[in-house]
Enzyme design. Structure first.
Site, PDB file in Angstrom:
ATOM      1  N   ALA A   1      12.987  14.202 -91.074  1.00 53.84           N
ATOM      2  CA  ALA A   1      13.525  15.486 -90.608  1.00 53.84           C
ATOM      3  C   ALA A   1      14.255  16.189 -91.740  1.00 53.84           C
ATOM      4  O   ALA A   1      15.003  15.556 -92.493  1.00 53.84           O
ATOM      5  CB  ALA A   1      14.481  15.247 -89.446  1.00 53.84           C
ATOM      6  N   ALA A   2      14.029  17.500 -91.860  1.00 58.50           N
ATOM      7  CA  ALA A   2      14.647  18.272 -92.936  1.00 58.50           C
ATOM      8  C   ALA A   2      16.171  18.177 -92.881  1.00 58.50           C
ATOM      9  O   ALA A   2      16.834  18.134 -93.913  1.00 58.50           O
ATOM     10  CB  ALA A   2      14.203  19.726 -92.840  1.00 58.50           C
ATOM     11  N   CYS A   3      16.724  18.073 -91.657  1.00 58.86           N
ATOM     12  CA  CYS A   3      18.190  18.042 -91.547  1.00 58.86           C
ATOM     13  C   CYS A   3      18.771  16.697 -91.989  1.00 58.86           C
ATOM     14  O   CYS A   3      19.975  16.537 -92.031  1.00 58.86           O
ATOM     15  CB  CYS A   3      18.637  18.394 -90.134  1.00 58.86           C
ATOM     16  SG  CYS A   3      17.800  17.488 -88.850  1.00 58.86           S
ATOM     17  N   HIS A   4      17.906  15.727 -92.318  1.00 58.16           N
ATOM     18  CA  HIS A   4      18.397  14.444 -92.829  1.00 58.16           C
ATOM     19  C   HIS A   4      18.134  14.296 -94.317  1.00 58.16           C
ATOM     20  O   HIS A   4      18.162  13.198 -94.846  1.00 58.16           O
ATOM     21  CB  HIS A   4      17.730  13.279 -92.084  1.00 58.16           C
ATOM     22  CG  HIS A   4      18.158  13.181 -90.657  1.00 58.16           C
ATOM     23  ND1 HIS A   4      17.374  12.643 -89.684  1.00 58.16           N
ATOM     24  CD2 HIS A   4      19.298  13.590 -90.054  1.00 58.16           C
ATOM     25  CE1 HIS A   4      18.007  12.723 -88.517  1.00 58.16           C
ATOM     26  NE2 HIS A   4      19.169  13.289 -88.722  1.00 58.16           N
ATOM     27  N   SER A   5      17.860  15.422 -94.992  1.00 56.93           N
ATOM     28  CA  SER A   5      17.438  15.329 -96.389  1.00 56.93           C
ATOM     29  C   SER A   5      18.564  14.847 -97.309  1.00 56.93           C
ATOM     30  O   SER A   5      18.338  14.575 -98.466  1.00 56.93           O
ATOM     31  CB  SER A   5      16.895  16.666 -96.862  1.00 56.93           C
ATOM     32  OG  SER A   5      17.850  17.667 -96.648  1.00 56.93           O
TER      33      SER A   5
END
Ligand code: PLP
Length: 478
Positions: free
Chosen positions: A419-423
């Site tokens: 997920a992008a929000c966990h980058s």
């Protein structure tokens, strides 16, 4: 490749490259600079639309990047850009104003609402426009908790009194899964931390990666006010059994002492990839996220009969727009874009789905052919589970081949490890994959490759070749 619109496809692919800097910056900063071209582009924005389009396509060809992160976000379709710019030019008035520019804006919003409703099988009055998926999800949890207290007659009490109705500790109970997006997980955790709700995170099966209906039903309590389970997971693409769940819950709801159990699904990842129909699913609320289906960054919440059949308690108070469920002067151009993107989904979904599936299957075949079956593990294949047609979560097995390292050595591929929000999670394996039973050393190597409407077999060939060279480079180093 989907050929429903050549112009649209070109624009999409050019726009893909425009989007690359944001999505890949954390993977490998060395390869991804627009350099002087950025200023050139700014200047050219003032020229005619055709020049900009030609420039974008030229940039796309020159940069030679291949975007496979369509679960993170999608570029805008050219028809969507057109709808937005028309609204910007012609419908700039306040939609609440009665003169022409205002009336034009209102008409556009009405048409968009109808298109968004049609896309998910609902009625126009069931659609509430808002900023995006995060807001839509938060509104559902806020509503469910308020509704619980209204129903229990305790709405006038303060927090401490409420949790001790009749001397007993009573809190509204929310059920969700342990693989939800952060806009669900963190919102619910915050309610729990503040003592406003009890929460059960039902773990997904480590065999199917699905939330099993019987596990959810076993978690139901007399105080359960809401069940919120995503329709499709953003990392594995696994589809959750929402229809079966809603059926079971509906029959149980009638016996609930605290009233009916509200049902919500976050359909952010499913819309535009598979058929989504609120009637078939049987949900009360469904989250719609524009930027996952080639629309701009706005969204909507479907509510089955908002304020009448199904409760909605606003988080904001203001000028009465969106029937007071979400006040604030409407963002007409973005709503216009959302409506156009919804119309494209309604018209072309079978083609989109077929193309996405064909391309993803070809990608999986090429990965196996090039690396050998024993070196590849698909983290999106689970026995008995259906998945999104476009999502290939894959680990290339071997020491030193962590997803982030592999991506940083790729010269063409733009993708993510989850997920992008966990980058910002560094090299820690995705908690979603671990929850699905993927061993940590395999999860650490995961690459989330998600293909889009314009991804071709040639793109796949180039990406697989790129990955092969990246792996050779990394293995040569160790
Ligand atoms: C499953 C899911 N839900 C919600 C969201 C959040 O949507 P938004 O970015 O519009 O707030 C996303 C976006 O990444 C998502 O993938």
């Amino acid at each position: 490749m989907v050929k429903y619109s050549k112009k649209s496809e070109n624009m999409t692919r050019a726009a893909d490259v425009m989007g690359e800097e944001a999505t890949s910056a954390s993977a490998c900063s060395g390869h991804h600079s627009l350099g002087g071209q950025h200023n050139d582009l700014q200047e050219d924005r003032t020229k005619c639309g055709l020049c900009v389009q030609i420039l974008l396509i030229a940039m796309a060809l020159a940069k030679n990047r291949i975007y496979m992160d369509y679960n993170a976000t999608t570029p805008l379709e050219s028809e969507v850009i057109l709808a937005i710019s028309e609204a910007l030019h012609e419908a700039w008035g306040n939609p609440s104003s009665s003169y022409l520019p205002g009336r034009k804006a209102k008409t556009i919003i009405t048409r968009s609402r109808e298109n968004v409703a049609r896309m998910v099988g609902g009625r126009a009055e069931d659609i509430i426009f808002m900023s995006g998926g995060t807001e839509a999800n938060n509104l559902v949890f806020h509503t469910a908790v308020k509704h619980f207290w209204e129903g229990s007659g305790a709405s006038e009490m303060n927090g401490q009194e409420r949790s001790l109705v009749n001397g007993k500790s009573v809190l509204p109970h929310i059920i969700t899964s342990n693989v939800e997006h952060d806009s669900v997980r963190l919102a619910i955790e915050s309610l729990s931390r503040e003592g406003k709700a009890d929460v059960t995170f039902v773990p997904v099966s480590k065999v199917t990666a699905r939330v099993e209906v019987e596990d959810v039903m076993a978690a139901v309590r007399p105080t359960t006010c809401l069940i919120s389970i995503m329709l499709a997971n953003n990392e594995t693409g696994v589809l959750m059994p929402i229809r079966e769940l809603c059926k079971k819950v509906r029959s149980l709801s009638k016996q609930q002492p605290a009233g009916r159990i509200l049902l919500h699904t976050d359909a952010a990842q499913a819309i535009g990839k598979v058929r989504v129909d609120v009637q078939e699913l049987g949900v009360d609320y469904l989250t719609i996220v524009g930027h996952k289906f080639y629309a701009p960054r706005v969204g909507a919440l479907y509510v089955n009969g908002p304020g009448s059949t199904t409760p909605v308690f606003p988080m904001f108070f203001g000028g009465g727009q969106e029937r007071n469920f979400r006040p604030g002067t409407e963002n007409t151009p973005m709503i216009a874009g959302l409506g156009k993107a919804a119309e494209l989904v309604s018209t072309h979904l079978p083609q989109f789905e077929t193309h996405l599936r064909d391309t993803r299957l070809y990608l999986e075949q090429r990965l196996q052919d090039v690396f050998g079956k024993e070196k590849i593990h698909f983290n999106s294949h689970f026995p008995g589970s259906e998945t999104l047609p476009n999502t290939c979560n894959v680990s290339i097995l071997g020491p030193g081949l962590q997803g982030r390292r592999v991506l940083s050595c790729c010269r063409k591929l733009l993708a993510s490890v989850g997920a992008a929000c966990h980058s910002d999670r560094g090299d820690r394996p995705s908690h979603i994959l671990l929850s699905c039973g993927i061993p940590p050393e395999v999860a650490a190597n995961a690459l989330r490759l998600s293909v889009g409407r314009g991804t071709s077999h040639r793109d796949v060939d180039l990406v697989v070749e790129d990955l092969k060279e990246a792996v050779q480079e990394l293995e040569g180093r160790s």
